[in-house]
Design an enzyme around this catalytic site. Structure first.
Site, PDB file in Angstrom:
ATOM      1  N   HIS A   1      32.067  42.854 -20.030  1.00 25.29           N
ATOM      2  CA  HIS A   1      33.238  43.313 -19.370  1.00 25.29           C
ATOM      3  C   HIS A   1      33.631  42.879 -18.021  1.00 25.29           C
ATOM      4  CE1 HIS A   1      32.975  46.031 -22.481  1.00 25.29           C
ATOM      5  NE2 HIS A   1      31.765  47.024 -22.353  1.00 25.29           N
TER       6      HIS A   1
ATOM      7  N   HIS B   1      34.869  46.722 -26.656  1.00 24.98           N
ATOM      8  CA  HIS B   1      33.700  46.278 -27.225  1.00 24.98           C
ATOM      9  C   HIS B   1      33.905  45.475 -28.749  1.00 24.98           C
ATOM     10  CE1 HIS B   1      32.558  49.723 -24.964  1.00 24.98           C
ATOM     11  NE2 HIS B   1      31.493  48.924 -24.623  1.00 24.98           N
TER      12      HIS B   1
END
Ligand SMILES: Nc1ncnc2c1ncn2[C@@H]1O[C@H](COP(=O)(O)OP(=O)(O)O)[C@@H](O)[C@H]1O
Ligand SMILES: Nc1ncnc2c1ncn2[C@@H]1O[C@H](COP(=O)(O)OP(=O)(O)O)[C@@H](O)[C@H]1O
Ligand SMILES: [Mg+2]
Ligand SMILES: [Mg+2]
Ligand SMILES: [Mg+2]
Ligand SMILES: [Mg+2]
Lengths: 330, 220, 330, 220
Positions: C56, C218
């Site tokens: 991320h 995700h």
């Protein structure tokens, strides 16, 4: 092709409208496609104008602000700006000390900026030009358009911009810009092509087992195609190309730059390899940038740019900068 | 050939470029940056608007306005180069017209084939000066120079415009074909080195379209 | 799969090694996978610790520094950190005023941070937790794991971090973090999946004419698949989803966030649409971020996050911050 | 069943997980985030190292070390959940062993089937407490709970371990199959709503592998 756009031919102005909303310190002239400091011109300061095709964001508009550019002229995607834009921008940022054009060495950019510079001179704006040509993938010979300008543009804009803030003369600012360019080299690697919106499909095709070495920033294929390899191996290829052309030593300013679709985590993996490479040769990655600075739309890949620092250049690099894409100091 | 003729030529060129836009862009994708068709289409669209807004009434003014508009709207390499080509043509015709007016006080400013050939020769000179390319460097010069020569030859031989334009178009097309096996020495394609061999130069291809349009307008 | 990595299982540590080289203000403990301020702990200041799966970036390690986090604990790709990391980080940044854990609401993150918090408490470190759950794509019901934490994490870390610098108590810092979360909402759209390095292929497949709406960070597929659309249309879908859940009005902090492989030029196109949407409703995009802040590896797409500002929150947002990924003020 | 048996079980589990790593990750890609196989493989690799470094000499210690190592190395949802499951099993066996030692002062600490079934029941309770999932929520509980029940039933019925493990494995596998038509209510798959229907739960699938390994070790 899927892109977050409204139409292929409105991408540049739509994005500029977004910049205008996001950055109140900037003025965006949508009709003329010019981005400049809200406070421009700064009396007595050399004005810095750069520009080039769009699709390389944050270059150049993301570098307009204190300590860097006074104005940027974004052209259409991968198409240099037209002379009118450059002339208009030069007028708006001329604080009486002249204007420096930072131009990447591409036939189109050179010709359009040259036309603009000639007209500026006729209209009484003193112009000097720094031509950036740092890409070692292209041999600088009579048989090419010369080395391309890529990552070093950021270094030139930052360092010349810092010197301009001190009130230095146009000659001095142009000189330091040229010095940065002379001390800088880049090399780029692509894992994928990019897709120009108006073209609608990838400029070239790469299989899952191939990479392009020595790419430019416009989706041009590179000099050679090679088997996909680890970050370590690809970094060594890039760094060897740089080091062959400009032996690396001492304090080095390094940029590991993403081509637009490369995740930051991968750029840090590459940066670790770049730093290791430098240290092996006794050079020191004294200053660095890791991120997307000179992109090629949605291309995956990276480029590495190095600049051999001097104490003066380090000081100017460290000087405050307040732009959309680069900020430090106060 | 009067200003209507030149306006028609430019308008036909604009249509032809639009029709070949994606093809030109694909050629540019192979050895450049995939924008040549888009660039010229944007430029000639602006040229059409400029011509219909200003309705210039001499051939020289038509071509000068065309060139100026291309410089102002295209950008890239092709903008200044084509812009300069048309501006040089315009200037040549304006000068020729001035002389024509002086020698023919009834104000007749129709362009002769010889004058047009001279204008194209001036265009070639302008492009070569600005871009520094010679024939064989795999650029638009490879189409423009032989076409201009063919036109000049036809004018010297006293041919009809239709025949002369056929010859110019054939020469331009032959010039385009001849770029295929070349390695580029100018422009973006030069970065590719030997990998550019085997591809047609997009700027040469668009130059040939100027003559396609010229032939079409003359035939009409 | 082509990625700039050396091996799928060394990506996280290789990237951390790069961060260590690039950011001398940070300490990177490669063995424990903790990134913390070189100056930690700051005596008397509440320590802020966050963490979560890697992939991320720049979240979270890119937000360690003055005015934001004291430490970040990156887990493996898309896998929350383990309790040991969080415990160790909490010890290192505890300046005696306690430690705030900023946790994104995912089953794994919640459980690992909770285990860590319990052990910290046993070891005498006072811990409070802010749970971030801003993603309106997931209904907050008994039948789900609850709303996911996504973009608002950046706002929580920035604003709670700014308050912590003023010497506020753990309770106050936790309270403002919770307040930011309560006033924030996000929605994400994917144009492509991402490829987890160890998995070697895209998590899902999308054709050239489809997008996923309501995605997480995700690579989980979204709630629905929809036909590809313009930036304007996709932005309206995202903003409507946000506005339905939290009516937009007044001064708004907005982030248009890239998922990792989205060119900045496209994010600005989206931002223009977001700003237009807000203004139509009489809301004002008073503060903004446009860029890659909470990414999902090499996913193409964007998310938009809004926070309804108050004067206090605006002041804290404007307070100086000096991290790798966010910098302003002095 | 002594500590060698439990060590062998865990080692066999590690091998089985490694062999199914990509399969588990693919299951997780469909309804989660494509890391379940990688997570467990990383965890059990660390467990093997930890076991061979510490050579714990009671069944309880083997399983407690397994659980602790999983918590320390896996992360994500499955780390704490599997970690807790093994730690609860370990604690149960350690307590049972303590009682066994008290009642059999010759120090015999071999685990009975009844004790193992109780340990699995404790694992189920631990996972349910920590994760809050009930059977039917499409999680590992859907495989673990019926398998533990089958084991307890077999123990009550006085079956041989081999038979009991067969029954547990069958129940686990049936539990996995039963997750396919369900809509998830816990974990990442719950975000998908109805789109998760039709997919096997990766955590249930990995739980079944624990019993595959148990059966294999018992049969050897
Ligand atoms: N130096 C030059 N002289 C003449 N023609 C050139 C030169 N450089 C490029 N060209 C022509 O320009 C064409 C490319 O135009 P275009 O794609 O519009 O610009 P750019 O290369 O800036 O993207 C080439 O195919 C070539 O024919
Ligand atoms: N609340 C819960 N209770 C029980 N099991 C759960 C819960 N949440 C998730 N799981 C299990 O964990 C599995 C996912 O594990 P893993 O992929 O390793 O973690 P993550 O979801 O954090 O990526 C799911 O397939 C499910 O069986
Ligand atoms: Mg171009
Ligand atoms: Mg081009
Ligand atoms: Mg995970
Ligand atoms: Mg998972």
């Amino acid at each position: 092709m899927k892109k977050l756009i409204n139409a292929a031919d409105s991408v540049v102005t739509d994005a500029l409208a977004g910049m205008a909303e996001a950055h109140p310190d900037l003025r965006v002239d949508l009709a003329n496609k010019i981005v400049y400091r809200r406070s421009a011109p700064t009396p007595g300061k050399v004005g810095l104008v750069s520009g080039g095709g769009s699709g390389h964001e944050p270059l150049h508009a993301g570098f307009v602000g204190h300590g860097m550019l006074d104005a940027a002229c974004p052209g259409e995607i991968f198409t240099s700006p037209v002379p009118d834009q450059v002339i208009e921008a030069s007028h708006r940022v001329d604080g009486g000390a002249g204007v420096l054009h930072v131009v990447k060495n591409y036939t189109g950019d050179v010709m359009n900026f040259q036309m603009a510079a000639e007209l500026c001179a006729e209209e009484g704006v003193e112009v000097a030009t720094v031509l950036v040509n740092d890409d070692v993938a292209v041999k600088d010979s009579l048989y090419t358009a010369g080395r391309r300008g890529t990552g070093a543009t950021v270094f030139v804009e930052k360092i010349a911009g810092a010197l301009a803030e001190t009130g230095a003369s146009l000659g001095e600012v142009a000189r330091v810009g040229g010095q940065v360019n002379t001390r800088s080299r880049s090399f780029g690697v692509a894992l994928s092509s990019c897709t120009v919106p108006a073209a609608g499909k990838p400029t070239f095709e790469l299989s899952d087992t191939e990479v392009e070495l020595g790419i430019g920033i416009h989706g041009e294929p590179g000099r050679t195609r090679a088997p996909a390899a680890t970050a370590r191996e690809l970094t060594r290829i890039a760094m060897d190309a740089v080091d062959d052309d400009l032996p690396l030593s001492g304090d080095v300013l390094v940029m590991v730059n993403g081509m637009g679709a490369t995740p930051l985590i991968e750029l840090y993996v590459v940066f670790a390899e770049v730093a290791a490479y430098l240290r092996e040769r006794g050079a020191v990655p004294a200053r660095s940038l890791v991120g997307n600075y000179v992109t090629s739309l949605d291309m995956q890949g990276f480029s590495v740019t190095v600049c051999l620092l001097t104490d003066d250049l380090t000081r100017l690099w460290d000087a405050p900068v307040q732009t959309a894409a680069l900020r430090w100091g106060r | 050939m009067n200003s209507q003729f030149f306006t028609a030529w430019i308008e036909e060129t604009a249509r032809t470029i639009a029709a070949h836009r994606d093809h030109l862009t694909r050629l540019d994708a192979a050895i450049g940056d995939a924008d040549h068709g888009t660039n010229l289409d944007r430029g000639f669209t602006a040229v059409r608007e400029a011509l219909s807004a200003a309705s210039p009434d001499t051939p020289g003014e038509v071509l000068t306005l065309t060139g100026t508009t291309l410089i102002r709207k295209v950008g890239g390499a092709s903008g200044p180069l084509y812009g300069t080509a048309f501006r040089r043509m315009g200037a040549t015709l304006t000068t020729a017209a001035g002389e024509a007016v002086r020698s023919a006080p009834d104000g007749e400013t129709a362009v002769t084939l010889t004058e047009l050939a001279a204008a194209f020769e001036a265009a070639v000179a302008g492009v070569r000066e600005l871009g520094g390319a010679s024939e064989g460097d795999k650029t638009m010069v490879d189409a423009l120079a032989p076409a201009a020569r063919a036109l000049a030859g036809a004018a010297r031989d006293g041919r009809e415009p239709g025949e002369a334009f056929d010859a110019a178009l054939a020469a331009a097309r032959e010039g385009v074909r001849a770029t295929v096996p070349l390695q580029a020495r100018k422009g973006r394609a030069s970065y590719l080195g030997e990998r550019g061999i085997g591809h047609e130069d997009p700027g040469a291809a668009s130059t040939a379209l100027l003559f396609t349009a010229l032939r079409a307008v003359a035939g009409a």
